[in-house]
Design an enzyme around this catalytic site. Structure first.
Site, PDB file in Angstrom:
ATOM      1  N   ARG A   1       0.675  -1.105  -0.340  1.00 39.40           N
ATOM      2  CA  ARG A   1       0.062   0.007   0.368  1.00 39.40           C
ATOM      3  C   ARG A   1       0.877   1.575  -0.023  1.00 39.40           C
ATOM      4  NH1 ARG A   1      -4.071  -0.792   4.213  1.00 39.40           N
ATOM      5  NH2 ARG A   1      -5.181  -1.611   2.146  1.00 39.40           N
ATOM      6  N   TYR A   2       2.104   1.120   0.773  1.00 43.77           N
ATOM      7  CA  TYR A   2       3.004   1.930   1.306  1.00 43.77           C
ATOM      8  C   TYR A   2       4.381   2.027   0.145  1.00 43.77           C
ATOM      9  CZ  TYR A   2       0.013   3.405   5.301  1.00 43.77           C
ATOM     10  OH  TYR A   2      -1.062   3.585   6.496  1.00 43.77           O
TER      11      TYR A   2
ATOM     12  N   ARG B   1       6.775   0.224   1.620  1.00 48.26           N
ATOM     13  CA  ARG B   1       6.619  -0.811   2.838  1.00 48.26           C
ATOM     14  C   ARG B   1       5.870  -1.924   2.014  1.00 48.26           C
ATOM     15  NH1 ARG B   1       4.504   3.776   6.372  1.00 48.26           N
ATOM     16  NH2 ARG B   1       4.790   4.609   4.641  1.00 48.26           N
TER      17      ARG B   1
ATOM     18  N   ARG C   1      -8.580  -8.834  10.207  1.00 48.27           N
ATOM     19  CA  ARG C   1      -8.577 -10.002   9.380  1.00 48.27           C
ATOM     20  C   ARG C   1      -9.861 -10.934   9.851  1.00 48.27           C
ATOM     21  NH1 ARG C   1      -3.263  -8.101   9.810  1.00 48.27           N
ATOM     22  NH2 ARG C   1      -2.364  -6.697   8.584  1.00 48.27           N
TER      23      ARG C   1
ATOM     24  N   ASP D   1      -6.944   3.576  10.937  1.00 46.48           N
ATOM     25  CA  ASP D   1      -7.078   3.108   9.343  1.00 46.48           C
ATOM     26  C   ASP D   1      -8.299   3.274   8.528  1.00 46.48           C
ATOM     27  OD1 ASP D   1      -4.932   1.844   8.008  1.00 46.48           O
ATOM     28  OD2 ASP D   1      -4.545   0.491   9.220  1.00 46.48           O
TER      29      ASP D   1
ATOM     30  N   LYS E   1      -2.993   4.526   7.652  1.00 44.71           N
ATOM     31  CA  LYS E   1      -3.087   6.009   8.430  1.00 44.71           C
ATOM     32  C   LYS E   1      -2.749   6.886   8.235  1.00 44.71           C
ATOM     33  CE  LYS E   1      -1.202   1.402  10.407  1.00 44.71           C
ATOM     34  NZ  LYS E   1      -0.242   0.926   9.157  1.00 44.71           N
TER      35      LYS E   1
END
Length: 448
Positions: free
Chosen positions: A177-178, A181, A199, A397, A404
């Site tokens: 996503r980032y 990372r 989850r 989030d 975030k």
């Protein structure tokens, strides 16, 4: 020494053997010896003397509450059983009958457990059960792990995958996503199952707890190796510390061999709910792969037991920086004094409060979620009223994969010409010279 006190056989394990499902010890908790009896006469000179038995492993420290709980509900378990994390995993409280043997269930709890099907099973280690209120359905930790009827209500805005992780999956079990990372989902197994789990769609699946395969791990590792911009890998799941020492050593070693991976983190609840997993053998494995950081999931001061303190201390002594992650939960920890007690206790145990999460809108979580304003009130009640080290980042989030987003109380009261008017933790207003700027002008001058 190899796995948690077993002697090293000197055998070079293949990747398939390392990643094979863990073999569980016998149901009795006893280790079955396969050594041949010693002969009556000394061995011939050309024979190798038998290896001495592995030294008896010291029991993990037990607090008085856990000791009393063990005597009452698990009298057949020895101190060594109780200190063995694998025994704790096998002995988890998982069925309605097992819950009723330990807890005085309310009618709501009993009905909710009886109707449960599918993923996110009930699973509570005996140790963690000892920290809960056995006769009080409102006790904070018990509320986070025993289902109630509200879990089956779906409210607007909730989703099975509220963070859009599946959408951002670059490889099986790998969320990118980032820019720099990735989130590496190593397993679907947890030692305990929080009812607000983000989850819940994947952990503890019916028909056997989900295990990510060798092929999936290899695909994720190949993706990381092929993308030089990835410098930070967060291992999560499930819980990575439910993997064996050998598997963790293998995976950490593979990641360390990728030149552009600078930073490895482990997200885990195990040191809090299964502290005896933090063996001396495990800390030796983790120390091999520095720099390594760990984010520990904690919820409430009731979790700061002698056992958890020992686990945190062993990790800190191994040179692993520790940060905490706490989910804000309605009626459980949404109180300034509760949070202050928790964060002070963590700091004394060398754990830095890192994130306070607004509860994700996972399906069936409305009874856990607080208004965002409550989270801001808690941060405001901490900032300036205690050390800054005890104040975490309060974040949402963002649903749909936005990542975030930090939230802060508003301390800007307005503007007066070249002066910015700011408010301190006591509500006092102060001028700060900020010439030639307009920030804060839309809020007026305010009294100062």
């Amino acid at each position: 020494m190899a796995r948690d006190g077993w002697p090293d056989t000197g055998t070079n394990l293949s990747m398939e053997e390392i990643l094979a499902p863990d073999a569980e010890p016998s149901r009795s908790g006893l280790t079955v010896s396969t050594a041949l009896p010693l002969p009556d006469h000394p061995p011939a000179p050309q024979m190798r003397a038998p290896r001495p038995p592995a030294p008896r492993r010291a029991a993990f420290p037990r607090g008085p509450v856990a000791r009393a709980f063990q005597r009452r509900f698990f009298p057949a378990a020895s101190a060594e059983d109780w200190s063995d994390w694998r025994w704790q995993m096998r002995a988890r409280i998982r069925s309605l009958a097992e819950l009723e043997r330990v807890f005085a269930l309310s009618a709501d709890e009993r009905a909710a457990v009886a109707r449960h099907t599918g993923g996110l099973p009930v699973g509570i280690t005996p140790y963690y059960a000892s920290t809960m209120g056995l006769d009080d359905p409102s006790e904070p930790l018990r509320r986070t792990h025993i289902p109630v009827g509200a879990e089956y209500l779906r409210t607007p805005g909730e989703a099975d995958d509220p963070l859009g992780e599946d959408h951002d999956s670059a490889a099986p079990g790998l969320v990118h996503r980032y820019p720099d990372r990735v989130l590496f989902l190593t397993t679907g197994t947890c030692s305990t199952y929080c009812r607000y789990c983000t989850r819940s769609r994947m952990v503890g699946q019916a028909g056997g707890e989900y295990q990510l395969s060798t092929r999936q791990w290899e695909q994720a590792l190949a993706y990381i190796a092929a993308h030089p911009g990835i410098r930070d890998v967060l291992l999560s799941g499930g819980d990575p510390l439910t993997l064996s020492d050998e598997k963790l050593d293998y995976l950490l070693g593979r990641l360390r061999a990728i030149p552009h991976v600078e930073f490895i983190r482990i997200g885990t609840k195990v040191p809090t709910v299964l502290p005896m997993r933090i063996t001396r053998e495990l800390t030796r494995v983790l120390k091999k792969h520095h720099p390594l950081w760990m984010s520990i999931h904690v919820t409430h001061p009731h979790e700061l037991t002698p056992e958890a303190s020992e686990a945190y201390g062993r990790l800190a002594d191994a040179g692993i920086p520790l940060g905490s992650q706490t989910v804000l939960l309605k009626g459980i920890n949404d109180d300034v004094e509760v949070m202050k007690t928790l964060y002070h206790g963590l700091l004394k145990r060398r754990v830095k409060p890192y994130y306070l999460y607004q509860c994700d809108p996972i399906t069936g979580s409305a009874h856990f979620r607080t208004p965002v304003a409550r989270g801001l009130e808690i941060i405001e009640g901490l900032r300036g009223h205690t050390t800054g080290y005890a104040v975490p980042h309060y974040v949402i989030d963002a649903p749909g994969g936005g990542g975030k987003i930090p939230l802060l109380p508003d301390y800007v009261a307005g503007r007066d010409g070249d002066d910015l008017i700011v408010r301190n933790f006591e509500g006092g207003l102060y001028r700060y010279p900020d010439p030639g700027e307009s920030f804060g002008a839309d809020r007026g001058a305010g009294p100062c």
